[in-house]
Design an enzyme around this catalytic site. Structure first.
Site, short mmCIF file in Angstrom:
data_model
loop_
_atom_site.label_atom_id
_atom_site.label_comp_id
_atom_site.label_asym_id
_atom_site.label_seq_id
_atom_site.Cartn_x
_atom_site.Cartn_y
_atom_site.Cartn_z
N ASP A 266 0.60 -1.51 -0.09
CA ASP A 266 -0.01 -0.12 -0.38
C ASP A 266 0.97 1.05 0.02
OD1 ASP A 266 -2.88 0.44 0.48
OD2 ASP A 266 -2.04 1.87 1.75
N PHE B 78 3.68 6.29 -13.64
CA PHE B 78 2.12 6.28 -13.20
C PHE B 78 1.53 7.08 -11.96
CE2 PHE B 78 3.29 3.29 -10.58
CZ PHE B 78 2.72 3.06 -9.31
P1 ITT Z 1 -3.82 -2.06 -5.46
O1 ITT Z 1 -4.65 -1.40 -4.08
O2 ITT Z 1 -4.26 -3.06 -5.95
O3 ITT Z 1 -2.13 -2.72 -4.82
P2 ITT Z 1 -4.43 0.90 -6.09
O4 ITT Z 1 -4.12 1.90 -6.58
O5 ITT Z 1 -5.63 1.11 -5.74
O6 ITT Z 1 -3.38 -0.88 -6.64
P3 ITT Z 1 -2.94 1.39 -3.29
O7 ITT Z 1 -3.86 1.44 -3.27
O8 ITT Z 1 -1.56 0.94 -2.65
O9 ITT Z 1 -3.07 1.18 -4.94
O10 ITT Z 1 -2.79 3.34 -3.61
C1 ITT Z 1 -1.77 3.68 -4.08
C2 ITT Z 1 -1.46 5.13 -5.06
O11 ITT Z 1 -0.43 6.05 -4.77
C3 ITT Z 1 -1.71 4.72 -6.83
O12 ITT Z 1 -2.42 4.27 -6.92
C4 ITT Z 1 -1.32 6.08 -7.02
O13 ITT Z 1 -2.09 7.25 -6.99
C5 ITT Z 1 -0.54 6.63 -6.24
N1 ITT Z 1 1.10 6.32 -5.74
C6 ITT Z 1 1.53 4.87 -4.65
N2 ITT Z 1 3.54 4.93 -5.68
C7 ITT Z 1 3.22 5.87 -6.15
C8 ITT Z 1 4.44 6.11 -7.47
O14 ITT Z 1 5.51 5.40 -7.51
N3 ITT Z 1 4.45 6.78 -8.11
C9 ITT Z 1 3.07 7.86 -8.29
N4 ITT Z 1 1.91 7.23 -7.79
C10 ITT Z 1 2.26 6.72 -6.68
#
Ligand code: ITT
Length: 211
Positions: A78, A160
């Site tokens: 997360d 992303f």
């Molecule tokens: P999963 O739960 O299926 O893994 P998710 O996208 O919903 O996918 P999260 O709940 O952990 O994952 O949300 C993390 C969000 O934070 C992600 O969708 C991005 O918007 C942001 N984020 C996290 N790491 C990032 C990165 O390295 N670069 C850019 N944005 C990031």
């Protein structure tokens, strides 16, 4: 052992539907001869309800659900972006930031509009990642942080999520402008997954606890 005398490649299911994350995790874990893939490809299960109060809790929820459905070692991650001027938002709501504000448009547009007129010295931010492993009889957490600041306009095509607005200070470029290998060396995700990779090699592949 393969011809080079190295341990065989080990497959690690990651409980994620985020392809951007998965690409990075796969690259980071290659160093440990671990092959990452989405746990949702192994067996179909419902989206994990991410209702924890911290990144660590949410990562554990994902890893546990993966373990329950696959019966073997699984990882959950997360992550999120914390902007100081916004008291740590979007934080745990990073993926669903727009929904929280009933905003129609992408998260970066919303973020930049909330920071409009805020001078550079007050645009500090950081990415955080928590990685959890769950296996029979055990759980373990790893964390990573990457400091930076938020640009006034997006720049770059790579990465992303918030990458086009997040400046990584060592190179004064956004993560979306930098080569992916740079992000995978310094990012919050790289720090957390390198620790996880080391832990797996040292403790789960050779010791008494087997995945
Ligand atoms: P999963 O739960 O299926 O893994 P998710 O996208 O919903 O996918 P999260 O709940 O952990 O994952 O949300 C993390 C969000 O934070 C992600 O969708 C991005 O918007 C942001 N984020 C996290 N790491 C990032 C990165 O390295 N670069 C850019 N944005 C990031």
């Amino acid at each position: 052992m393969d011809q080079a005398g190295l341990n065989p490649v080990f497959d690690l299911p990651i409980v994620t539907r985020n392809q951007g994350k998965l690409r990075e995790i796969s690259e980071i874990l290659k160093l440990f001869r671990i092959r990452a893939f989405s746990a949702y490809h192994l067996t179909n299960f419902d989206e994990v309800n991410e209702n924890g109060d911290t990144y660590a809790e949410n990562a554990l929820l994902k890893a546990r659900q993966g373990y329950v459905h696959t019966g073997g070692l699984c990882a959950g991650e997360d992550s999120g972006l914390e902007v100081d001027e916004l008291d740590g938002a979007p934080g745990l709501f990073s993926a669903r930031f727009g929904e929280k504000f009933a905003f129609v448009g992408d998260n970066n547009t919303l973020l930049l509009s909330l920071l409009e007129g805020v001078p550079p010295e007050r645009r500090s931010a950081r990415f955080r990642a928590a990685v959890a492993l769950a296996w029979e009889g055990g759980e373990k957490l790893f964390e990573g942080v990457c400091e930076g600041w938020i640009r006034e306009t997006p720049r770059g095509e790579g990465g992303f999520g918030y990458d086009p607005v997040f400046i990584f200070p060592l190179f004064e470029k956004t993560f979306a402008e930098l080569d992916v290998s740079v992000k995978n060396t310094y990012s919050h995700r790289a720090v957390a997954f390198r620790s996880a990779g080391e832990f797996i090699l040292k403790n789960l592949l050779k010791g008494s606890v087997r995945p």
